[in-house]
Design an enzyme around this catalytic site. Structure first.
Site, PDB file in Angstrom:
ATOM      1  N   HIS A 134       0.878  -1.210  -0.071  1.00 52.33           N
ATOM      2  CA  HIS A 134      -0.046  -0.058  -0.099  1.00 52.33           C
ATOM      3  C   HIS A 134       0.794   1.329  -0.024  1.00 52.33           C
ATOM      4  CE1 HIS A 134       0.276  -0.218   4.478  1.00 52.33           C
ATOM      5  NE2 HIS A 134       0.512   0.966   4.354  1.00 52.33           N
ATOM      6  N   ASP A 164      -0.120  -7.546   1.420  1.00 49.97           N
ATOM      7  CA  ASP A 164       0.567  -6.281   1.491  1.00 49.97           C
ATOM      8  C   ASP A 164       2.013  -6.093   1.615  1.00 49.97           C
ATOM      9  OD1 ASP A 164       0.000  -3.678   1.551  1.00 49.97           O
ATOM     10  OD2 ASP A 164      -0.363  -3.324   3.724  1.00 49.97           O
ATOM     11  N   SER A 255       4.794   2.644   7.758  1.00 50.81           N
ATOM     12  CA  SER A 255       4.082   1.328   7.290  1.00 50.81           C
ATOM     13  C   SER A 255       5.623   0.918   6.330  1.00 50.81           C
ATOM     14  CB  SER A 255       3.099   2.020   6.142  1.00 50.81           C
ATOM     15  OG  SER A 255       1.944   1.842   6.810  1.00 50.81           O
TER      16      SER A 255
END
Length: 512
Positions: A134, A164, A255
């Protein structure tokens, strides 16, 4: 006021308070002042339990060692995506009247880049970087910043939306790389460190932040993979969610960063937070390193993930299931149905069977079973320990190949190039000079800076005057355009710019 600003204000208040106390001491008559400096060496230590201090100091040294060893391999990732250009509203309030028709300039791009991003970490000395899917999904340009402030454009090696995870690569050699540890050995309660970049643009001063905490839980399903993704929802039937939970501080921008144990091994890829505010509330989640290693290897070697499947439809067992199927505890994975050509059914598995082991490893939850199966390649044989209405059995299954979930290629933008570094310019005539507050007309003024452009990232502002380009004095907009358009890709253009009050500043901007 944001959190950072509040923190600075409080610290400043503390300084002012100390200054006030110091002023009071200076006003006290000298004969009343007691300065017990000579007695200080004879005072007992503040902490009497030296052994406790030593143990705490050793833990502190471990954190320091991790930070010094792992941080050089952590990177900041900026991902540009294209969005429609806001053809109006791009000027500051009050400037519309005299910049007028320039808003509809045909030279303005129909699409402009929007910058987002996160964190990644280097997994090989020749430039492979692991991050979250992402973070880079839909990106038309990816820029990687290293802790030593070098910047590289990155190419996408492969992406796996169902976990992901993604791998990108920069053209560099001799880079520091992390060590991927065994996430199966991670235990709830052990210390961990998270490293990442909590924020962008104005928050970039927080890059490469190190925080610590413990593993709060393992095997957390969140049902978040695929939310908002460009990938077809059908592909997420094969999504794997078996997160490590931690209370180490993780915020937006973290992230893709590493979760590291006290031995300096990466045991997870920081991916998500559970929050009602958008910021850390003590619930962070990381993809286990064993799953990440398997996905990363496939992406590097094959460009896509070859996923193995049992060909079953499964759910976590409930207390009622445990009673019906004669389970010794409320743990395991219930088989509800089979895919059309299920190898598990061919091997003898039945509806109502409860899978509790795979190759001798416990499979207590759906996510755990999926992760264990994902560690194998299609065609490999695995032993399933099952319970069939209270009776323990073993079934050997040859794993099938899952359909490849295609990671979509970003659509080609119509006009994403940004000539002249994203600047729009015009001659500074008498009316513009008066409106902007310049003492006299003449030269060139900036009338627009495209969002997320090279100029915007250098904080070049609308209404500033261009004095020179690469030390060449600028007399007209036409001359400035020629100089800017002549700049080559990779070249650094040096701009001398001026505020209306005649203060100047230099912006050195690299041509993308």
């Amino acid at each position: 006021m944001n959190g950072s600003a509040r923190l600075l204000v409080i610290a400043g208040a503390g300084v002012l308070l100390l200054a006030g106390v110091g002023a009071g001491v200076l006003l006290t008559p000298p004969e009343r002042v007691t300065v017990p400096v000579l007695d200080a060496p004879n005072r007992p230590p503040v902490v009497q339990n030296v052994a406790s201090v030593r143990r705490a100091s050793e833990l502190s040294d471990a954190f320091i060692s991790i930070a010094e060893t792992v941080t050089p391999a952590v990177v900041r990732i900026q991902a540009e995506r294209t969005v429609p250009h806001p053809r109006t509203g791009w000027l500051p309030r009050g400037l519309h009247d005299f910049f007028g028709g320039l808003e509809q300039s045909d030279s303005m791009p129909l699409e402009i880049p929007e910058v987002g991003g996160g964190t990644g970490f280097i997994v090989s000395s020749d430039g492979y970087i692991l991050t979250n899917n992402h973070v880079i999904e839909g990106a038309t340009r990816i820029v990687v910043s290293l802790p030593d402030r070098r910047m590289f454009e990155a190419a996408v090696v492969g992406r796996d939306p169902t976990t992901d995870l993604a791998v990108i690569r920069i053209d560099a050699r001799g880079l520091p790389a992390v060590f991927l540890g065994d996430s199966d050995e991670a235990r709830v309660g052990e210390w961990v460190v998270a490293i990442g970049n909590p924020g962008f643009d104005d928050a970039s001063t927080l890059d490469f932040t190190v925080t610590s905490g413990i593993i709060s839980a393992k095997g957390r399903p969140l049902n978040i993979i695929g939310v908002g993704s460009e990938t077809s929802s059908d592909g997420f039937r094969y999504a794997i969610e078996d997160f490590i939970q931690t209370d180490a501080v993780i915020n937006p921008g973290n992230s893709g960063g590493p979760l590291v144990n006290l031995r300096g091994a990466v045991i997870g890829v920081n991916t998500a937070i559970a929050t009602s505010t958008g910021y850390n509330q003590g619930y962070g989640f990381a993809i286990p390193s064993n799953l990440a290693r398997r996905v990363m290897t496939d992406l590097i070697e094959k460009g896509q993930v070859e996923r193995a499947l049992l060909g079953v439809s499964i759910v976590d067992v409930s207390p009622e299931d445990a009673e019906v199927y004669g389970l010794p505890s409320i743990a395991g994975v219930l088989v509800e149905d089979f895919a059309g050509d299920s190898p598990a059914r061919r091997a003898g598995l039945q509806r109502g069977d409860v899978i509790v082991e795979i190759n001798g490893q416990p499979a207590l939850r759906v996510g755990q079973l999926q992760r264990l199966v994902a560690g194998h390649a299609p065609g490999e044989r695995v032993r399933l320990g099952i319970i069939r209405y209270g009776e323990k059995r073993e079934v050997t299954v040859e794993l099938m190949r899952a359909p490849v979930v295609a990671a979509p290629t970003p659509s080609e933008p119509r006009r994403t190039s940004q000539p002249m570094l994203g600047l729009e310019i015009a001659d500074l005539d008498a009316e513009l000079a008066r409106q902007l507050g310049y003492p006299r007309a003449g030269g060139v003024v900036i009338t627009d800076v495209a969002p997320a452009s090279p100029a915007d990232r250098k904080r070049i502002g609308i209404g500033h005057r261009v004095v020179s380009i690469d030390r060449t004095p600028v007399e007209s907009a036409a001359q400035a355009r020629r100089l800017l358009r002549a700049a080559r890709t990779g070249q650094v253009v040096s701009l001398l710019l001026q505020y209306p009050d005649e203060r100047t500043y230099i912006a050195n901007v690299r041509v993308p």
